[in-house]
Design a protein around this motif. Structure first.
Motif, PDB file in Angstrom:
ATOM      1  N   GLN A  61      -5.669  -0.857   8.094  1.00 24.02           N
ATOM      2  CA  GLN A  61      -6.138   0.086   7.075  1.00 24.02           C
ATOM      3  C   GLN A  61      -5.458  -0.094   5.727  1.00 24.02           C
ATOM      4  O   GLN A  61      -5.742   0.650   4.800  1.00 24.02           O
ATOM      5  N   LEU A  62      -4.556  -1.059   5.605  1.00 25.13           N
ATOM      6  CA  LEU A  62      -3.710  -1.148   4.418  1.00 25.13           C
ATOM      7  C   LEU A  62      -4.229  -2.078   3.336  1.00 25.13           C
ATOM      8  O   LEU A  62      -3.464  -2.590   2.516  1.00 25.13           O
ATOM      9  N   ASP A  63      -5.533  -2.291   3.319  1.00 25.79           N
ATOM     10  CA  ASP A  63      -6.120  -3.126   2.273  1.00 25.79           C
ATOM     11  C   ASP A  63      -6.211  -2.372   0.947  1.00 25.79           C
ATOM     12  O   ASP A  63      -6.106  -2.967  -0.127  1.00 25.79           O
ATOM     13  N   ALA A  64      -6.428  -1.051   1.018  1.00 27.49           N
ATOM     14  CA  ALA A  64      -6.537  -0.250  -0.203  1.00 27.49           C
ATOM     15  C   ALA A  64      -5.145   0.050  -0.754  1.00 27.49           C
ATOM     16  O   ALA A  64      -4.171   0.144   0.000  1.00 27.49           O
ATOM     17  N   PRO A  65      -5.016   0.203  -2.076  1.00 28.41           N
ATOM     18  CA  PRO A  65      -3.696   0.475  -2.654  1.00 28.41           C
ATOM     19  C   PRO A  65      -3.138   1.844  -2.293  1.00 28.41           C
ATOM     20  O   PRO A  65      -1.917   2.011  -2.168  1.00 28.41           O
ATOM     21  N   GLN A  66      -4.018   2.854  -2.109  1.00 25.94           N
ATOM     22  CA  GLN A  66      -3.566   4.199  -1.752  1.00 25.94           C
ATOM     23  C   GLN A  66      -4.445   4.730  -0.619  1.00 25.94           C
ATOM     24  O   GLN A  66      -5.651   4.895  -0.786  1.00 25.94           O
ATOM     25  N   ILE A  67      -3.820   4.983   0.521  1.00 29.11           N
ATOM     26  CA  ILE A  67      -4.546   5.431   1.706  1.00 29.11           C
ATOM     27  C   ILE A  67      -4.215   6.887   1.960  1.00 29.11           C
ATOM     28  O   ILE A  67      -3.037   7.286   1.977  1.00 29.11           O
ATOM     29  N   LEU A  68      -5.257   7.683   2.162  1.00 25.81           N
ATOM     30  CA  LEU A  68      -5.107   9.116   2.385  1.00 25.81           C
ATOM     31  C   LEU A  68      -5.376   9.428   3.855  1.00 25.81           C
ATOM     32  O   LEU A  68      -6.474   9.189   4.357  1.00 25.81           O
ATOM     33  N   VAL A  69      -4.373   9.949   4.553  1.00 22.11           N
ATOM     34  CA  VAL A  69      -4.530  10.377   5.942  1.00 22.11           C
ATOM     35  C   VAL A  69      -4.220  11.860   6.001  1.00 22.11           C
ATOM     36  O   VAL A  69      -3.105  12.287   5.718  1.00 22.11           O
ATOM     37  N   LYS A  70      -5.234  12.641   6.341  1.00 21.22           N
ATOM     38  CA  LYS A  70      -5.064  14.090   6.403  1.00 21.22           C
ATOM     39  C   LYS A  70      -5.333  14.592   7.824  1.00 21.22           C
ATOM     40  O   LYS A  70      -6.352  14.271   8.428  1.00 21.22           O
ATOM     41  N   ASP A  71      -4.388  15.344   8.344  1.00 22.27           N
ATOM     42  CA  ASP A  71      -4.555  16.037   9.620  1.00 22.27           C
ATOM     43  C   ASP A  71      -3.415  17.044   9.734  1.00 22.27           C
ATOM     44  O   ASP A  71      -2.245  16.661   9.621  1.00 22.27           O
ATOM     45  N   PRO A  72      -3.724  18.333   9.954  1.00 21.15           N
ATOM     46  CA  PRO A  72      -2.656  19.333  10.071  1.00 21.15           C
ATOM     47  C   PRO A  72      -1.648  19.040  11.187  1.00 21.15           C
ATOM     48  O   PRO A  72      -0.544  19.591  11.171  1.00 21.15           O
ATOM     49  N   SER A  86       0.835  -1.196   0.000  1.00 24.01           N
ATOM     50  CA  SER A  86       0.000   0.000   0.000  1.00 24.01           C
ATOM     51  C   SER A  86       0.873   1.251   0.000  1.00 24.01           C
ATOM     52  O   SER A  86       2.036   1.228   0.404  1.00 24.01           O
ATOM     53  N   HIS A  87       0.266   2.332  -0.439  1.00 26.26           N
ATOM     54  CA  HIS A  87       0.929   3.636  -0.470  1.00 26.26           C
ATOM     55  C   HIS A  87       0.169   4.553   0.476  1.00 26.26           C
ATOM     56  O   HIS A  87      -1.025   4.807   0.292  1.00 26.26           O
ATOM     57  N   LEU A  88       0.847   5.036   1.510  1.00 27.70           N
ATOM     58  CA  LEU A  88       0.238   5.936   2.486  1.00 27.70           C
ATOM     59  C   LEU A  88       0.629   7.363   2.155  1.00 27.70           C
ATOM     60  O   LEU A  88       1.814   7.709   2.139  1.00 27.70           O
ATOM     61  N   LEU A  89      -0.371   8.200   1.869  1.00 25.16           N
ATOM     62  CA  LEU A  89      -0.137   9.623   1.631  1.00 25.16           C
ATOM     63  C   LEU A  89      -0.601  10.405   2.846  1.00 25.16           C
ATOM     64  O   LEU A  89      -1.770  10.345   3.230  1.00 25.16           O
ATOM     65  N   LEU A  90       0.317  11.160   3.446  1.00 30.39           N
ATOM     66  CA  LEU A  90      -0.012  12.017   4.575  1.00 30.39           C
ATOM     67  C   LEU A  90      -0.159  13.450   4.070  1.00 30.39           C
ATOM     68  O   LEU A  90       0.782  14.021   3.516  1.00 30.39           O
ATOM     69  N   LEU A 125      -0.557   3.146  17.119  1.00 24.65           N
ATOM     70  CA  LEU A 125      -0.623   3.463  15.694  1.00 24.65           C
ATOM     71  C   LEU A 125      -0.476   2.199  14.853  1.00 24.65           C
ATOM     72  O   LEU A 125      -1.168   2.021  13.847  1.00 24.65           O
ATOM     73  N   ARG A 126       0.408   1.311  15.268  1.00 16.58           N
ATOM     74  CA  ARG A 126       0.631   0.085  14.514  1.00 16.58           C
ATOM     75  C   ARG A 126      -0.656  -0.750  14.441  1.00 16.58           C
ATOM     76  O   ARG A 126      -0.998  -1.298  13.395  1.00 16.58           O
ATOM     77  N   GLU A 127      -1.352  -0.843  15.568  1.00 19.34           N
ATOM     78  CA  GLU A 127      -2.582  -1.642  15.597  1.00 19.34           C
ATOM     79  C   GLU A 127      -3.626  -1.067  14.652  1.00 19.34           C
ATOM     80  O   GLU A 127      -4.296  -1.800  13.919  1.00 19.34           O
ATOM     81  N   TRP A 128      -3.766   0.271  14.653  1.00 18.71           N
ATOM     82  CA  TRP A 128      -4.780   0.892  13.786  1.00 18.71           C
ATOM     83  C   TRP A 128      -4.367   0.836  12.327  1.00 18.71           C
ATOM     84  O   TRP A 128      -5.144   0.398  11.473  1.00 18.71           O
ATOM     85  N   LEU A 129      -3.139   1.278  12.009  1.00 16.71           N
ATOM     86  CA  LEU A 129      -2.709   1.365  10.623  1.00 16.71           C
ATOM     87  C   LEU A 129      -2.647  -0.017   9.981  1.00 16.71           C
ATOM     88  O   LEU A 129      -2.941  -0.171   8.789  1.00 16.71           O
ATOM     89  N   GLY A 130      -2.303  -1.032  10.771  1.00 15.74           N
ATOM     90  CA  GLY A 130      -2.251  -2.386  10.230  1.00 15.74           C
ATOM     91  C   GLY A 130      -3.580  -2.866   9.689  1.00 15.74           C
ATOM     92  O   GLY A 130      -3.628  -3.737   8.812  1.00 15.74           O
ATOM     93  N   LEU A 175       5.277  -1.968   8.391  1.00 15.84           N
ATOM     94  CA  LEU A 175       4.116  -2.694   7.866  1.00 15.84           C
ATOM     95  C   LEU A 175       4.203  -2.892   6.351  1.00 15.84           C
ATOM     96  O   LEU A 175       3.281  -3.431   5.739  1.00 15.84           O
ATOM     97  N   GLY A 176       5.291  -2.435   5.757  1.00 13.03           N
ATOM     98  CA  GLY A 176       5.489  -2.636   4.328  1.00 13.03           C
ATOM     99  C   GLY A 176       4.820  -1.618   3.444  1.00 13.03           C
ATOM    100  O   GLY A 176       4.662  -1.850   2.234  1.00 13.03           O
ATOM    101  N   ALA A 177       4.426  -0.473   4.004  1.00 15.74           N
ATOM    102  CA  ALA A 177       3.743   0.554   3.214  1.00 15.74           C
ATOM    103  C   ALA A 177       4.730   1.627   2.760  1.00 15.74           C
ATOM    104  O   ALA A 177       5.637   2.009   3.499  1.00 15.74           O
ATOM    105  N   ARG A 178       4.532   2.107   1.569  1.00 12.47           N
ATOM    106  CA  ARG A 178       5.294   3.237   1.039  1.00 12.47           C
ATOM    107  C   ARG A 178       4.667   4.526   1.552  1.00 12.47           C
ATOM    108  O   ARG A 178       3.446   4.622   1.665  1.00 12.47           O
ATOM    109  N   VAL A 179       5.495   5.520   1.877  1.00 16.10           N
ATOM    110  CA  VAL A 179       4.983   6.759   2.470  1.00 16.10           C
ATOM    111  C   VAL A 179       5.424   7.958   1.639  1.00 16.10           C
ATOM    112  O   VAL A 179       6.582   8.066   1.229  1.00 16.10           O
TER     113      VAL A 179
END
Length: 335
Positions: A97-108, A3-7, A90-95, A124-128
């Motif tokens: 959420q990684l079913d989608a190929p691109q995950i969008l997490v937005k928070d200032p 998965s790709h995590l975009l912050l 964070l590990r428990e929650w993010l683990g 967790l093997g996700a690209r950031v």
């Protein structure tokens, strides 16, 4: 396929909700449930509710505010974010959420504890990658005034304007530093509103994103109805807000340096310039803190006196109630 995590981050009121809403419509997944829309942001925040509460749990006790003027706030937040229990949560929650190929997490607030996000995601093997929204500090400050300070006195609003500009500058330095080692994009809010296709096409290439539409064409897309140029209602100048000249000059030069990162996210010249500007800011902050020392000491002393007054008043109330109970008990025995 990992998965790709975009912050998505950036100063509050800088267009983070607008860009997150556009990216969601372009195929990125926002973990559910989201923070609901309200009167301050009727089009929606596109923030995972869990993430906002997580950041509050980590940062509020320290405390580090979403916008914080202290040059030491970054180090304080980083220490709070490095706690083992924070990483485990964070590990428990993010683990999950990684079913989608691109995950969008937005928070200032994300830039304050970015290291724990990147560390956990990598484990967790996700690209950031990151996308940071840029909006001129005068417009950010006036937008914050309209959203949060309409019922405050003019004096308080002037003080907050200065503090908010300082916080914008401080956040710019911290955001650039914390994202430097990642794939990253910077997007001007004005560019997003004027031509969202060009702005997000460039950002997508820089951050390694894949969209469900070809942004090099003018084919109609639902983002056309979501992005509204009229959203930029705070087109003002430095003459419209009360900020000391030295801070105004420093903020303007910081804005110019950050703008260089839009086209060249790794620009050595911009990074070097921002480092010098940060040194200027630290010096300005230290001088300002010294000038305000007596006022700060007086406020602390008054706060302590107020606490003592409330404590003494409460003790007096309890003693009066105790005396009433004694009187009633004595009357019962006399009968």
């Amino acid at each position: 396929m990992s998965s790709h995590l975009l912050l998505v981050t950036g100063s509050g009121r800088s267009g983070t909700s607008s860009v997150a809403g556009a990216l969601k419509r372009l195929g990125l997944h926002v973990p559910q449930p989201e923070v609901p829309a309200d009167e301050k942001n009727p089009r929606g925040y596109y923030e995972p509710a869990w993430v906002t509460e997580f950041h509050k749990r980590v940062l509020n006790p320290v405390p580090v505010r979403t916008i914080d003027t202290r040059p030491t706030a970054g180090a304080i937040a980083a220490e709070a974010g490095s706690a083992p229990e924070v990483e485990a949560e964070l590990r428990e929650w993010l683990g999950g959420q990684l079913d989608a190929p691109q995950i969008l997490v937005k928070d200032p607030r994300a830039f304050w504890i970015l290291p724990v996000w990147t560390r956990v995601a990598a484990d967790l093997g996700a690209r950031v990658s990151t996308l940071t929204m840029l909006r001129h500090p005068t417009e950010v400050v006036r937008s914050r005034d309209s959203a949060y300070l309409t019922e405050q006195t003019p004096t308080f609003r002037r003080q907050r304007e200065t503090a908010n500009v300082a916080a914008w500058v401080n956040a710019a330095f911290e955001t650039e530093r914390s994202t430097r080692s990642l794939e990253r994009a910077f997007v001007r809010y004005a560019d997003l509103l004027a031509d969202w296709r060009t702005a997000l096409h460039r950002a997508g290439e820089q951050a390694g994103l894949t969209y469900d539409a070809d942004l090099t064409t003018d084919a109609p897309h639902e983002v056309d109805d979501f992005i509204d140029a009229k959203l930029n209602r705070s087109a003002i100048t430095w003459d419209d807000i009360a900020v000391p000249p030295q801070l105004r000059d420093l903020a303007e030069r910081t804005w110019q340096a950050m703008n260089t990162l839009v086209d060249a996210p790794g620009s050595p010249e911009a990074i070097e310039a921002l480092g010098g500007l940060q040194e200027e800011y630290v010096e300005l902050f230290d001088f300002s803190e010294a000038i305000a020392m007596d006022a700060t000491t007086a406020r602390v002393s008054e706060g302590r006196r107020e606490v003592r007054r409330k404590k003494d008043a409460r003790i007096a109330e309890l003693e009066a109630e105790l005396e009433q109970l004694r009187s009633r008990k004595s009357g019962l025995f006399r009968r």
